[in-house]
Structures are given as structure tokens and as C-alpha cells.
Design an enzyme around this catalytic site. Structure first.
Site, PDB file in Angstrom:
ATOM      1  N   ASP A  17     -11.269   2.242   3.640  1.00  0.00           N
ATOM      2  CA  ASP A  17     -11.504   0.802   3.483  1.00  0.00           C
ATOM      3  C   ASP A  17     -12.993   0.506   3.323  1.00  0.00           C
ATOM      4  O   ASP A  17     -13.372  -0.598   2.956  1.00  0.00           O
ATOM      5  CB  ASP A  17     -10.993   0.043   4.729  1.00  0.00           C
ATOM      6  N   LYS A  26       0.842  -1.207   0.000  1.00  0.00           N
ATOM      7  CA  LYS A  26       0.000   0.000   0.000  1.00  0.00           C
ATOM      8  C   LYS A  26       0.871   1.249   0.000  1.00  0.00           C
ATOM      9  O   LYS A  26       0.584   2.225  -0.698  1.00  0.00           O
ATOM     10  CB  LYS A  26      -0.949  -0.025   1.214  1.00  0.00           C
ATOM     11  N   GLN A  35      -4.880  -1.832   9.533  1.00  0.00           N
ATOM     12  CA  GLN A  35      -4.638  -3.142   8.913  1.00  0.00           C
ATOM     13  C   GLN A  35      -5.142  -4.248   9.839  1.00  0.00           C
ATOM     14  O   GLN A  35      -4.753  -4.319  11.000  1.00  0.00           O
ATOM     15  CB  GLN A  35      -3.130  -3.298   8.641  1.00  0.00           C
TER      16      GLN A  35
END
Ligand code: NAP
Length: 287
Positions: A124, A57, A101
Site C-alpha cells: 500500500d 482486491k 484494510q
């Protein structure tokens, strides 16, 4: 019988195209002397796979011209410490996107952590406000992996409208949201899971099969309708420890009409859609 040509849907190429589009927009912004979009990634603990995802990322951000900051926390992090980092990023007007994460170290309630992220920075698309907006057909962000899957189908020229779509897996990250997006695209959607009876008879009716169960090479030829489009979301390891998907690629090749490979299918699209969401968040913040 293996008697047809199967299109391999190149997720790497499509992801590169999308990242290129994001990069051009970001370059145009800095050409105008404006600040760059910024993503904050929070990682806790020592999960090796998570570390690889975070590295990917960060690299994608660099390539797109998006600033990124990674906050690394120990495996013994407390919910209060996580709250405090998220609160700081929520109130930093130069941070557009915040991503925690997953998985988090044991004992921490992931739902509680996701709820703490300001919905306008939830790139997200895990916050219930954003999930709800996807379901009501009024999304701000689109969930990354599911949105990547829809893009892959369109890229391959697969008609979703009217198609029988079977999603196997009902997680909040993949199965449920991809079912919602397929429905928005006018697919006729069935969601199957570990309690589904006679799974083969369900999947072998599918024009579009989305495999998202996390079981290496589970979907053999008998699960697949000839000519179907197969999207393999799985990121598994085979007996030799090699990365593979939930679909027995060699077994279904020549039977299905199109298939995503692993690696090089859904994975790169997830990151590309994250870049798109970060740019979208930036635009929201900058008006
Ligand atoms: P998950 O949370 O573990 O959910 C797995 C789902 O599969 C559950 O709904 C489970 O049913 C169902 N399932 C398990 N075994 C089954 C079986 N034998 N028959 C039918 N259904 C079965 O997994 P996830 O997070 O959705 O991830 C799925 C896979 O996608 C994993 O390999 C993961 O690594 C991969 N993934 C890839 C990306 C990417 O960017 N490429 C992103 C996310 C995930 P129940 O609900 O009944 O237990």
C-alpha cells in the site's frame, strides 16, 4: 460556457490494460515453474465498504494469477492480535505483500499497525520508510491511488511538466502523496484543504485539478478552469444514495478538457496499482 469537447478518461480500460500486463508476467513466471506472487489482506470489523474493497482486491488477484489470503478479524480485535498476524505474514517467505484494510475498529492506532508491516511487503506504500522514499525520489513502491492518478493523466495525454496542479485534500493516503508524485513529474503544485481561503480562486487557476475531499459533487463549474484536466478521487453518495465523486460531473462537462468519471475513473486504477506493487514485491523477494 459549455463550448468544448471533454475527454472522459476511462480508468476501467486503463486498469484492465495494467492488470493484463501483470497477468502476463505472472503467467510467464508460472510457466517457468516458479511460485506465484502472494498478497495477504487483513480486515477487521464489519465495515461494509471495506468488505467490498477487499472482495475487489481478491478478485483482481485471481484475475492476475496472484495468490491471495484474507485474514478476517472481529471488531473486538486487539492491537496484540493484529501484531501477531502481521508478524506471521512478515516472516512467511511465500507472502510478498501485506495490506491492512483501513479504517480499523475504533481504539486501534492505525499508525502503529502500519509500522509493524515489513517495508518490503508494504504494497500500500503507507509505511514511513516507503513514504520517505517517495518524497526523496527513490521509491520502491508507489502509493496506489496517487500512482493511478499519474497513470490516468499520462494515458489522457495531459502534460504534467510545467502545469499548474492543484490538489484539494491533504490526507496521507491521497492528497499529500499525489502532490509529491506531481512534483516528481515537474508539475507546479499547490495543496489546498479545509482552511484554504477563497478555494475557488485557487482551483480555477489549475491546469490539473485533483479533487480529493470526500464531499459529493462539491466542485461545480466555478471551481474549474476551462480546458483543465480534472481527476475526481471522491467516492461519495449523492442525495439518492448513488455513488458519485467530489466533482459535479454534469456541471463541469463541456468546460474542462478531460475528466475521470465516478465510478470508472480512479477507483479501478487503485486496485490495478496494488497488483503492480504486489508483483514488484515478489520480484524483490525472488531477486
Ligand atoms: P480524508 O482523509 O477525509 O481527507 C479529506 C481532505 O479534504 C482533508 O485534507 C480536508 O482538509 C479536505 N477537505 C474537506 N472538506 C474540504 C473543503 N470543503 N474544502 C477544502 N478541503 C476540504 O479523505 P481521503 O481519505 O483523502 O479521501 C478523499 C476522498 O477520496 C473520499 O471520498 C474517499 O472515499 C476517496 N478515496 C478514493 C480512493 C479511490 O481509490 N478511488 C482512494 C482513497 C480515497 P483538512 O485536512 O483541513 O481537514
Amino acid at each position: 460556457m459549455k463550448d468544448r469537447s471533454t475527454l472522459i478518461i476511462d480508468g476501467k480500460a486503463l486498469a484492465a490494460k495494467i492488470r493484463g500486463e501483470v497477468a502476463s508476467e505472472c503467467a510467464a513466471l508460472s510457466g517457468e515453474g516458479r511460485r506465484r506472487p502472494k498478497l495477504c489482506v487483513i480486515i477487521a470489523g464489519d465495515n461494509q465498504a471495506s468488505k467490498v474493497y477487499v472482495r475487489n482486491k481478491r478478485k483482481a488477484c485471481e484475475d492476475c494469477g496472484i495468490d491471495s489470503v484474507t485474514v478476517e478479524l472481529g471488531a473486538d480485535v486487539t492491537r496484540e492480535e493484529l501484531f501477531s498476524v502481521i508478524d506471521k505474514m512478515n516472516s512467511d517467505c511465500e507472502v510478498d505483500g501485506i495490506l491492512v484494510q483501513l479504517p480499523l475498529p475504533g481504539g486501534i492506532d492505525e499508525k502503529e499497525i502500519i509500522l509493524r508491516i515489513s517495508p518490503d511487503k508494504d504494497v500500500d506504500c503507507f509505511h514511513p520508510v516507503n513514504v520517505g522514499r517517495v518524497y526523496t525520489g527513490d521509491p520502491v513502491f508507489l502509493p496506489c491511488t496517487p500512482a493511478g492518478i499519474i497513470e490516468l493523466l499520462k494515458f489522457a495525454g495531459v502534460e504534467i511538466s510545467g502545469a499548474k496542479c492543484v490538489v484539494v485534500g491533504r490526507s496521507n493516503i491521497v492528497g499529500k502523496p499525489v502532490a509529491a508524485l506531481l512534483l516528481s513529474e515537474n508539475g507546479t503544485v499547490t495543496v489546498a484543504h479545509s482552511r484554504t481561503k477563497d478555494l475557488k480562486s485557487v482551483t480555477s487557476e489549475a491546469d490539473i485539478l485533483i479533487a480529493a475531499i470526500g464531499k459529493a459533487k462539491f466542485f461545480t463549474a466555478e471551481y474549474v478552469k476551462p480546458g483543465a484536466a480534472v481527476i475526481d478521487v471522491g467516492m461519495d453518495r449523492d442525495e439518492e444514495g448513488k455513488l458519485c465523486g467530489d466533482v459535479d460531473f454534469d456541471g463541469v462537462f463541456g468546460i474542462c478538457g478531460a475528466i475521470t468519471p465516478v465510478p470508472g475513473g480512479v477507483g479501478p486504477m487503485t486496485v490495478a496499482m496494488l497488483m503492480k506493487n504486489t508483483l514488484k514485491a515478489y520480484k524483490l523477494h525472488e531477486g
